[in-house]
Design a protein around this motif. Structure first.
Motif, PDB file in Angstrom:
ATOM      1  N   ASN A 143       0.862  -1.186   0.000  1.00  0.00           N
ATOM      2  CA  ASN A 143       0.000   0.000   0.000  1.00  0.00           C
ATOM      3  C   ASN A 143       0.899   1.238   0.000  1.00  0.00           C
ATOM      4  OD1 ASN A 143       0.977  -0.523   2.576  1.00  0.00           O
ATOM      5  ND2 ASN A 143      -0.796   0.319   3.616  1.00  0.00           N
ATOM      6  N   ALA A 144       1.601   1.422  -1.094  1.00  0.00           N
ATOM      7  CA  ALA A 144       2.668   2.411  -1.161  1.00  0.00           C
ATOM      8  C   ALA A 144       2.152   3.850  -1.150  1.00  0.00           C
ATOM      9  CB  ALA A 144       3.505   2.191  -2.416  1.00  0.00           C
ATOM     10  N   VAL A 145       2.891   4.708  -0.450  1.00  0.00           N
ATOM     11  CA  VAL A 145       2.612   6.148  -0.429  1.00  0.00           C
ATOM     12  C   VAL A 145       3.928   6.872  -0.656  1.00  0.00           C
ATOM     13  CG1 VAL A 145       0.610   5.990   1.094  1.00  0.00           C
ATOM     14  CG2 VAL A 145       2.884   6.214   2.081  1.00  0.00           C
ATOM     15  N   GLY A 146       3.867   8.108  -1.118  1.00  0.00           N
ATOM     16  CA  GLY A 146       5.075   8.866  -1.363  1.00  0.00           C
ATOM     17  C   GLY A 146       4.843  10.358  -1.300  1.00  0.00           C
ATOM     18  N   GLU A 147       5.876  11.088  -0.947  1.00  0.00           N
ATOM     19  CA  GLU A 147       5.807  12.540  -0.862  1.00  0.00           C
ATOM     20  C   GLU A 147       7.222  13.103  -0.898  1.00  0.00           C
ATOM     21  OE1 GLU A 147       4.016  13.489   2.834  1.00  0.00           O
ATOM     22  OE2 GLU A 147       5.633  12.650   4.047  1.00  0.00           O
ATOM     23  N   LEU A 148       7.334  14.405  -1.042  1.00  0.00           N
ATOM     24  CA  LEU A 148       8.631  15.060  -0.947  1.00  0.00           C
ATOM     25  C   LEU A 148       8.978  15.246   0.519  1.00  0.00           C
ATOM     26  CD1 LEU A 148       8.553  17.792  -3.754  1.00  0.00           C
ATOM     27  CD2 LEU A 148       9.801  15.631  -3.748  1.00  0.00           C
ATOM     28  N   GLY A 149      10.148  14.755   0.917  1.00  0.00           N
ATOM     29  CA  GLY A 149      10.575  14.888   2.298  1.00  0.00           C
ATOM     30  C   GLY A 149      11.585  16.001   2.467  1.00  0.00           C
ATOM     31  N   ASN A 150      12.385  15.882   3.510  1.00  0.00           N
ATOM     32  CA  ASN A 150      13.396  16.897   3.801  1.00  0.00           C
ATOM     33  C   ASN A 150      14.375  17.037   2.645  1.00  0.00           C
ATOM     34  OD1 ASN A 150      12.296  17.318   6.328  1.00  0.00           O
ATOM     35  ND2 ASN A 150      13.664  15.873   7.349  1.00  0.00           N
ATOM     36  N   GLY A 151      14.696  18.264   2.316  1.00  0.00           N
ATOM     37  CA  GLY A 151      15.634  18.524   1.239  1.00  0.00           C
ATOM     38  C   GLY A 151      15.063  18.302  -0.140  1.00  0.00           C
ATOM     39  N   GLY A 152      13.740  18.125  -0.226  1.00  0.00           N
ATOM     40  CA  GLY A 152      13.115  17.908  -1.511  1.00  0.00           C
ATOM     41  C   GLY A 152      13.313  16.509  -2.074  1.00  0.00           C
ATOM     42  N   GLY A 184       6.946   4.873   1.365  1.00  0.00           N
ATOM     43  CA  GLY A 184       6.682   3.994   2.489  1.00  0.00           C
ATOM     44  C   GLY A 184       5.601   2.992   2.167  1.00  0.00           C
ATOM     45  N   ALA A 185       5.560   1.913   2.959  1.00  0.00           N
ATOM     46  CA  ALA A 185       4.530   0.884   2.828  1.00  0.00           C
ATOM     47  C   ALA A 185       4.504   0.068   4.106  1.00  0.00           C
ATOM     48  CB  ALA A 185       4.803  -0.029   1.628  1.00  0.00           C
ATOM     49  N   HIS A 213       9.841   0.554   7.131  1.00  0.00           N
ATOM     50  CA  HIS A 213       8.546   1.023   6.631  1.00  0.00           C
ATOM     51  C   HIS A 213       8.729   2.171   5.645  1.00  0.00           C
ATOM     52  CE1 HIS A 213       5.988  -1.427   9.173  1.00  0.00           C
ATOM     53  NE2 HIS A 213       6.771  -1.153  10.192  1.00  0.00           N
ATOM     54  N   SER A 214       9.694   3.045   5.898  1.00  0.00           N
ATOM     55  CA  SER A 214       9.896   4.202   5.022  1.00  0.00           C
ATOM     56  C   SER A 214      11.283   4.149   4.386  1.00  0.00           C
ATOM     57  CB  SER A 214       9.724   5.506   5.809  1.00  0.00           C
ATOM     58  OG  SER A 214      10.675   5.585   6.857  1.00  0.00           O
ATOM     59  N   TRP A 215      11.414   4.853   3.282  1.00  0.00           N
ATOM     60  CA  TRP A 215      12.655   4.855   2.506  1.00  0.00           C
ATOM     61  C   TRP A 215      12.780   6.204   1.811  1.00  0.00           C
ATOM     62  CZ3 TRP A 215      13.009   5.456  -2.821  1.00  0.00           C
ATOM     63  CH2 TRP A 215      14.245   5.167  -3.413  1.00  0.00           C
ATOM     64  N   ILE A 216      13.994   6.777   1.790  1.00  0.00           N
ATOM     65  CA  ILE A 216      14.250   8.066   1.161  1.00  0.00           C
ATOM     66  C   ILE A 216      15.183   7.865  -0.021  1.00  0.00           C
ATOM     67  CG2 ILE A 216      15.230  10.372   1.457  1.00  0.00           C
ATOM     68  CD1 ILE A 216      14.467  10.240   4.385  1.00  0.00           C
ATOM     69  N   ASP A 217      14.850   8.437  -1.139  1.00  0.00           N
ATOM     70  CA  ASP A 217      15.677   8.313  -2.344  1.00  0.00           C
ATOM     71  C   ASP A 217      16.835   9.301  -2.265  1.00  0.00           C
ATOM     72  OD1 ASP A 217      16.822   8.003  -4.786  1.00  0.00           O
ATOM     73  OD2 ASP A 217      14.981   8.267  -5.958  1.00  0.00           O
ATOM     74  N   GLN A 218      17.996   8.786  -1.891  1.00  0.00           N
ATOM     75  CA  GLN A 218      19.208   9.601  -1.819  1.00  0.00           C
ATOM     76  C   GLN A 218      20.255   9.150  -2.842  1.00  0.00           C
ATOM     77  OE1 GLN A 218      20.279  10.662   2.486  1.00  0.00           O
ATOM     78  NE2 GLN A 218      19.165   8.738   2.789  1.00  0.00           N
ATOM     79  N   THR A 237      10.232  14.379 -13.334  1.00  0.00           N
ATOM     80  CA  THR A 237       9.216  13.489 -12.798  1.00  0.00           C
ATOM     81  C   THR A 237       9.815  12.112 -12.583  1.00  0.00           C
ATOM     82  OG1 THR A 237       7.425  14.677 -13.919  1.00  0.00           O
ATOM     83  CG2 THR A 237       6.964  12.419 -13.195  1.00  0.00           C
ATOM     84  N   TRP A 238       9.781  11.652 -11.344  1.00  0.00           N
ATOM     85  CA  TRP A 238      10.274  10.325 -11.008  1.00  0.00           C
ATOM     86  C   TRP A 238       9.080   9.453 -10.636  1.00  0.00           C
ATOM     87  CZ3 TRP A 238      14.895  11.912  -7.355  1.00  0.00           C
ATOM     88  CH2 TRP A 238      15.926  12.434  -8.137  1.00  0.00           C
ATOM     89  N   LYS A 239       9.105   8.221 -11.100  1.00  0.00           N
ATOM     90  CA  LYS A 239       8.019   7.287 -10.831  1.00  0.00           C
ATOM     91  C   LYS A 239       8.573   6.063 -10.106  1.00  0.00           C
ATOM     92  CE  LYS A 239       5.652   8.684 -15.094  1.00  0.00           C
ATOM     93  NZ  LYS A 239       5.100   8.201 -16.400  1.00  0.00           N
ATOM     94  N   TYR A 240       7.760   5.530  -9.201  1.00  0.00           N
ATOM     95  CA  TYR A 240       8.196   4.391  -8.406  1.00  0.00           C
ATOM     96  C   TYR A 240       7.102   3.326  -8.316  1.00  0.00           C
ATOM     97  CZ  TYR A 240      11.530   7.870  -6.564  1.00  0.00           C
ATOM     98  OH  TYR A 240      12.486   8.834  -6.421  1.00  0.00           O
ATOM     99  N   LYS A 241       7.540   2.086  -8.151  1.00  0.00           N
ATOM    100  CA  LYS A 241       6.651   0.989  -7.795  1.00  0.00           C
ATOM    101  C   LYS A 241       7.376   0.113  -6.774  1.00  0.00           C
ATOM    102  CE  LYS A 241       3.868   0.505 -12.027  1.00  0.00           C
ATOM    103  NZ  LYS A 241       3.466  -0.454 -13.119  1.00  0.00           N
ATOM    104  N   LEU A 242       6.635  -0.425  -5.825  1.00  0.00           N
ATOM    105  CA  LEU A 242       7.211  -1.282  -4.800  1.00  0.00           C
ATOM    106  C   LEU A 242       6.645  -2.694  -4.935  1.00  0.00           C
ATOM    107  CD1 LEU A 242       6.809   1.039  -1.661  1.00  0.00           C
ATOM    108  CD2 LEU A 242       8.566   1.101  -3.437  1.00  0.00           C
ATOM    109  N   ILE A 243       7.434  -3.681  -4.540  1.00  0.00           N
ATOM    110  CA  ILE A 243       6.964  -5.065  -4.497  1.00  0.00           C
ATOM    111  C   ILE A 243       7.584  -5.725  -3.262  1.00  0.00           C
ATOM    112  CG2 ILE A 243       8.819  -5.967  -5.970  1.00  0.00           C
ATOM    113  CD1 ILE A 243       6.682  -7.889  -7.162  1.00  0.00           C
ATOM    114  N   TYR A 244       6.800  -6.533  -2.576  1.00  0.00           N
ATOM    115  CA  TYR A 244       7.243  -7.100  -1.303  1.00  0.00           C
ATOM    116  C   TYR A 244       8.391  -8.097  -1.468  1.00  0.00           C
ATOM    117  CZ  TYR A 244       3.474  -5.213   1.602  1.00  0.00           C
ATOM    118  OH  TYR A 244       2.647  -4.387   2.307  1.00  0.00           O
TER     119      TYR A 244
END
Length: 231
Positions: A143-152, A157-158, A185-190, A202-209
């Protein structure tokens, strides 16, 4: 039996509503205090009011920030920026809002479960215990969610549940490819640098368990995040 209190606001609002709708059938049987039952009903009304009227403002704020960034950094002069007026709260605002809704809800759940008359059937009817079920790893979908975090930086997360974590696939413009994995649970793209100042991508993501070291189940719904270059 394990107590259930939903962590997401939307799910908690539904859980409170369901509990208050059904508790009248069991309050006497379980020996609950009437003052506690009445208070949790008031809490339900107050939380539904706050949650229901917070979402429009959150969505509005997110849209305003996106438009502000587009107004400043956008390169296409044919794109027109449209700003709408913020939503208004209803004029009748509850005045007796006591802090601690979740704490009181947790306590009345304990009162229910500590009753000698409590059963799994009652707990399921009230929505206050975790349902029993067979865990089938291949049926999972994050049930993936995403947003801009610190530093853009994009923050994804899921819910992990019984899974080890999840793999992250990313499309930066040339199709989806395996990108990273997370056991949290959460992950930041660094890993990928943000675009140059004054531009956006525009960046696109998909998650799989992940389960026992292998990818299982279905990919999550696509998460689309627009990132901006920092100055």
């Amino acid at each position: 039996m394990e107590k259930l209190i939903e962590t997401q606001d939307a799910k908690l609002a539904l859980q409170l509503g369901g509990f208050c709708f059904s508790i009248g059938d069991y309050s006497t049987l379980l020996g609950l205090e009437l003052t506690k039952v009445n208070q949790i009903k008031a809490d339900n009304t107050n939380f539904a009011y706050m949650h229901g009227n917070t979402e429009p403002f959150r969505n509005y704020a997110s849209g305003v920030i996106a438009n502000k960034n587009l107004l400043r950094y956008g390169k296409d002069e044919n794109v027109l920026i449209n700003i709408v007026q913020p939503p208004q709260w209803p004029t009748v605002v509850p005045t007796d809002m006591k802090a601690g809704v979740q704490l009181r809800f947790s306590e009345i759940i304990d009162d229910c479960m500590n009753s000698k008359n409590f059963t799994r059937g009652i707990g399921e009817a009230l929505g206050i215990i975790k349902p029993e079920g067979v865990f089938v790893p291949s049926e999972g979908k994050p049930n993936a969610v995403g947003e801009l975090g610190n530093g853009g930086l994009p923050q994804l997360g899921a819910t992990k549940g019984k899974y080890e974590g999840y793999s992250i696939y990313k499309d930066s413009g040339s199709g989806y490819k395996f990108y990273d994995k997370s056991i949290h649970h959460s992950w930041i793209d660094q890993r990928e640098a943000l675009p140059t100042a004054g531009t956006s991508k525009t960046w696109k993501y998909k998650l799989i368990y992940l389960y026992k070291g292998k990818e299982v189940g279905s990919f999550s719904d696509e998460i689309i995040i627009v990132v901006f270059g920092n100055i």
